[in-house]
Design a protein around this motif. Sequence first.
Motif, mmCIF file in Angstrom:
data_model
loop_
_atom_site.group_PDB
_atom_site.id
_atom_site.type_symbol
_atom_site.label_atom_id
_atom_site.label_comp_id
_atom_site.label_asym_id
_atom_site.label_seq_id
_atom_site.Cartn_x
_atom_site.Cartn_y
_atom_site.Cartn_z
ATOM 1 N N PRO A 69 0.829 -1.213 0.000
ATOM 2 C CA PRO A 69 0.000 0.000 0.000
ATOM 3 C C PRO A 69 0.862 1.261 0.000
ATOM 4 O O PRO A 69 2.025 1.233 0.417
ATOM 5 N N GLY A 70 0.288 2.355 -0.467
ATOM 6 C CA GLY A 70 0.994 3.630 -0.471
ATOM 7 C C GLY A 70 1.964 3.789 -1.622
ATOM 8 O O GLY A 70 2.678 4.784 -1.718
ATOM 9 N N GLN A 71 1.992 2.836 -2.498
ATOM 10 C CA GLN A 71 2.921 2.841 -3.624
ATOM 11 C C GLN A 71 2.126 2.853 -4.927
ATOM 12 O O GLN A 71 1.094 2.194 -5.021
ATOM 13 N N LEU A 72 2.612 3.593 -5.923
ATOM 14 C CA LEU A 72 2.003 3.550 -7.250
ATOM 15 C C LEU A 72 2.827 2.616 -8.120
ATOM 16 O O LEU A 72 4.040 2.786 -8.255
ATOM 17 N N TYR A 73 2.154 1.635 -8.683
ATOM 18 C CA TYR A 73 2.785 0.692 -9.603
ATOM 19 C C TYR A 73 2.193 0.919 -10.988
ATOM 20 O O TYR A 73 0.997 1.154 -11.131
ATOM 21 N N LEU A 74 3.027 0.833 -11.999
ATOM 22 C CA LEU A 74 2.569 0.857 -13.382
ATOM 23 C C LEU A 74 2.905 -0.501 -13.978
ATOM 24 O O LEU A 74 4.073 -0.875 -14.073
ATOM 25 N N GLY A 75 1.870 -1.219 -14.335
ATOM 26 C CA GLY A 75 2.052 -2.531 -14.937
ATOM 27 C C GLY A 75 1.696 -2.472 -16.409
ATOM 28 O O GLY A 75 1.494 -1.397 -16.985
ATOM 29 N N VAL A 76 1.584 -3.634 -17.008
ATOM 30 C CA VAL A 76 1.264 -3.722 -18.430
ATOM 31 C C VAL A 76 0.452 -4.985 -18.666
ATOM 32 O O VAL A 76 0.636 -5.991 -17.979
ATOM 33 N N THR A 77 -0.463 -4.911 -19.619
ATOM 34 C CA THR A 77 -1.220 -6.107 -19.981
ATOM 35 C C THR A 77 -0.322 -7.075 -20.745
ATOM 36 O O THR A 77 0.567 -6.651 -21.482
ATOM 37 N N HIS A 78 -0.574 -8.345 -20.550
ATOM 38 C CA HIS A 78 0.137 -9.364 -21.324
ATOM 39 C C HIS A 78 -0.289 -9.280 -22.787
ATOM 40 O O HIS A 78 0.530 -9.412 -23.692
ATOM 41 N N GLU A 79 -1.566 -9.017 -22.998
ATOM 42 C CA GLU A 79 -2.113 -8.965 -24.350
ATOM 43 C C GLU A 79 -2.002 -7.569 -24.955
ATOM 44 O O GLU A 79 -2.146 -6.567 -24.256
ATOM 45 N N ARG A 80 -1.785 -7.533 -26.235
ATOM 46 C CA ARG A 80 -1.905 -6.298 -27.019
ATOM 47 C C ARG A 80 -3.277 -6.359 -27.665
ATOM 48 O O ARG A 80 -3.632 -7.374 -28.285
ATOM 49 N N THR A 81 -4.069 -5.297 -27.499
ATOM 50 C CA THR A 81 -5.411 -5.291 -28.059
ATOM 51 C C THR A 81 -5.629 -4.032 -28.890
ATOM 52 O O THR A 81 -4.995 -3.009 -28.655
ATOM 53 N N GLY A 82 -6.565 -4.121 -29.827
ATOM 54 C CA GLY A 82 -6.900 -2.952 -30.622
ATOM 55 C C GLY A 82 -7.918 -3.283 -31.690
ATOM 56 O O GLY A 82 -8.227 -4.451 -31.947
ATOM 57 N N SER A 83 -8.431 -2.226 -32.302
ATOM 58 C CA SER A 83 -9.389 -2.382 -33.387
ATOM 59 C C SER A 83 -9.542 -1.057 -34.114
ATOM 60 O O SER A 83 -9.599 -0.007 -33.476
ATOM 61 N N GLU A 84 -9.605 -1.101 -35.424
ATOM 62 C CA GLU A 84 -9.920 0.095 -36.197
ATOM 63 C C GLU A 84 -11.422 0.355 -36.185
ATOM 64 O O GLU A 84 -11.853 1.470 -36.413
ATOM 65 N N ARG A 85 -12.205 -0.660 -35.904
ATOM 66 C CA ARG A 85 -13.666 -0.515 -35.934
ATOM 67 C C ARG A 85 -14.275 -0.233 -34.561
ATOM 68 O O ARG A 85 -15.233 0.527 -34.440
ATOM 69 N N TYR A 86 -13.763 -0.868 -33.513
ATOM 70 C CA TYR A 86 -14.380 -0.790 -32.195
ATOM 71 C C TYR A 86 -13.507 -0.007 -31.220
ATOM 72 O O TYR A 86 -12.278 -0.059 -31.280
ATOM 73 N N ALA A 87 -14.151 0.677 -30.284
ATOM 74 C CA ALA A 87 -13.454 1.258 -29.141
ATOM 75 C C ALA A 87 -13.347 0.164 -28.081
ATOM 76 O O ALA A 87 -14.044 -0.861 -28.149
ATOM 77 N N GLN A 88 -12.475 0.368 -27.096
ATOM 78 C CA GLN A 88 -12.263 -0.623 -26.050
ATOM 79 C C GLN A 88 -12.430 0.039 -24.683
ATOM 80 O O GLN A 88 -12.153 1.226 -24.532
#
Length: 180
Positions: A69-88
């Motif tokens: 607690p009291g700490q800010l962590y920045l992680g990352v998703t294992h998956e790369r996601t995206g779409s030209e048609r849909y928002a996420q």
Amino acid sequence: MILTREAILAAVDSGEVLIDPFDREQVSPNAYDWRLGERIRICAGELDAARPTVFEERVIPPEGMLLEPGQLYLGVTHERTGSERYAQLINGDHTIGALGIWVHVSAPLGHQGHAIHWTLEIRVARPVRVYPGMRFGKIVFLDTFGAGLSYQLTGRKYTRTPGIDISRLYEELAAPEGVS
């Protein structure tokens, strides 16, 4: 409108939705269960919106990493996601929330055309151990209305995010006079 399981599967099969790596077992009724990546940044010292964040980057070992607690962590998703048609829309889920882990509450929207490994803002209520590759949240795909514009064409500061990214607000702000 949110895509259902069958619509997500069809969109992945047709190439309208990118999820890499993709596992059909992680598609739930209205979302995809994303996993925590293997790297995490631990933000150090005082945070200043006008300066780049100082951090230490670590690989989360197979035996896990204890978050405090009291700490800010920045992680990352294992998956790369995206779409030209849909928002996420990305969120944590009840499973990790019930452990006192708050993840990615400030910027859950992924624009059309923004294919990324998501940077995750992570905070914990109590000490808790996390593991690389554990299911950590859900991402939904939203049909959009109106003329679409690919995020890649906007020139915004996060269009080329390769993974974990610190705040880039400092690019817009100058440090106040007398502050060094």
